[in-house]
Design a protein around this motif. Structure first.
Motif, PDB file in Angstrom:
ATOM      1  N   UNK A  21       0.806  -1.219   0.000  1.00 14.82           N
ATOM      2  CA  UNK A  21       0.000   0.000   0.000  1.00 14.82           C
ATOM      3  C   UNK A  21       0.835   1.262   0.000  1.00 14.82           C
ATOM      4  N   UNK A  22       0.484   2.162   0.907  1.00  7.35           N
ATOM      5  CA  UNK A  22       1.149   3.467   0.984  1.00  7.35           C
ATOM      6  C   UNK A  22       2.135   3.544   2.142  1.00  7.35           C
ATOM      7  N   UNK A  23       2.595   2.407   2.632  1.00  7.56           N
ATOM      8  CA  UNK A  23       3.540   2.378   3.751  1.00  7.56           C
ATOM      9  C   UNK A  23       4.921   2.792   3.284  1.00  7.56           C
ATOM     10  N   UNK A  24       5.644   3.467   4.176  1.00 13.68           N
ATOM     11  CA  UNK A  24       7.008   3.911   3.897  1.00 13.68           C
ATOM     12  C   UNK A  24       7.875   3.669   5.130  1.00 13.68           C
ATOM     13  N   UNK A 122      -0.836  -4.784   5.682  1.00 13.99           N
ATOM     14  CA  UNK A 122      -1.876  -5.134   4.710  1.00 13.99           C
ATOM     15  C   UNK A 122      -3.251  -5.044   5.357  1.00 13.99           C
ATOM     16  N   UNK A 123      -3.410  -5.636   6.549  1.00 15.01           N
ATOM     17  CA  UNK A 123      -4.698  -5.598   7.251  1.00 15.01           C
ATOM     18  C   UNK A 123      -5.126  -4.160   7.557  1.00 15.01           C
ATOM     19  N   UNK A 124      -4.177  -3.340   7.977  1.00 15.43           N
ATOM     20  CA  UNK A 124      -4.494  -1.945   8.312  1.00 15.43           C
ATOM     21  C   UNK A 124      -4.880  -1.163   7.062  1.00 15.43           C
ATOM     22  N   UNK A 125      -4.162  -1.381   5.966  1.00 16.39           N
ATOM     23  CA  UNK A 125      -4.500  -0.707   4.707  1.00 16.39           C
ATOM     24  C   UNK A 125      -5.917  -1.080   4.279  1.00 16.39           C
ATOM     25  N   UNK A 134     -12.468   2.975  -0.579  1.00 16.89           N
ATOM     26  CA  UNK A 134     -11.468   3.114  -1.639  1.00 16.89           C
ATOM     27  C   UNK A 134     -10.796   1.760  -1.844  1.00 16.89           C
ATOM     28  N   UNK A 135      -9.954   1.685  -2.842  1.00 13.84           N
ATOM     29  CA  UNK A 135      -9.212   0.454  -3.120  1.00 13.84           C
ATOM     30  C   UNK A 135      -7.754   0.828  -3.370  1.00 13.84           C
ATOM     31  N   UNK A 136      -6.890   0.576  -2.380  1.00 14.52           N
ATOM     32  CA  UNK A 136      -5.461   0.860  -2.506  1.00 14.52           C
ATOM     33  C   UNK A 136      -4.776  -0.355  -3.114  1.00 14.52           C
ATOM     34  N   UNK A 137      -3.907  -0.125  -4.075  1.00 18.17           N
ATOM     35  CA  UNK A 137      -3.130  -1.223  -4.638  1.00 18.17           C
ATOM     36  C   UNK A 137      -2.137  -1.667  -3.561  1.00 18.17           C
TER      37      UNK A 137
END
Length: 156
Positions: A21-24, A122-125, A134-137
């Motif tokens: 997802x959007x994790x950094x 992944x679970x948090x996203x 929404x749907x995050x890749x």
């Protein structure tokens, strides 16, 4: 190992495309007995959330209404320290806005800690995707090419 200061911790900094997802990767802090690698995702906690104001008075430093959500991997020196007898060299912690809430889990193996943190990401996203409709890749094309094997072997 004569001096515990000679120990080299494992580098747990992953390229953005390797994280879900959007994790950094946020930061790495190291001292003589411990290394901590933090990962963060900026998101709104609620669709109608108000502006976020940080400690210094900055408004929305992570995006409109966004907060940072954290997961952390800790590696401890192989030397027994602070009452730790050395069995569990790694721990994974999650922040209060993750899917499991604030938690800490101990591990003997780094790859198990990494897999646990990635699973929590992944679970948090997906949890915030459901909240915000929404749907995050989750995985980038590069990560899929590696079969999203986000372990320390994939980094080497």
């Amino acid at each position: 190992m004569e001096n515990k200061r000679d120990y080299d911790f494992v580098n747990n900094v992953f390229a953005e495309w390797m994280l879900p997802g959007e994790w950094k990767t946020m930061e790495v802090r190291t001292d003589v007995n411990h290394q901590e690698t933090s990962y963060a995702m900026a998101t709104k906690l609620h669709p109608n959330g108000k502006d976020y104001v940080d400690f210094w008075g900055n408004v929305n430093p992570y995006g409109e209404g966004c907060h940072l959500i954290f997961c952390t991997i800790n590696e401890f020196s192989p030397e027994p320290t602070f009452g730790r007898k050395g069995k569990h060299r790694f721990s994974a912690t999650t922040g209060r806005f993750t899917s499991t809430g604030m938690s800490t889990k101990l591990f003997e193996d780094l790859d198990d800690a990494v897999k646990h943190v990635v699973s929590e990401m992944v679970k948090t996203t997906k949890m915030y995707d459901k909240i915000h409709k929404r749907k995050t890749k989750i995985w980038s094309d590069q990560a899929l090419a590696l079969n999203h094997d986000i372990t320390t072997d994939a980094v080497q």
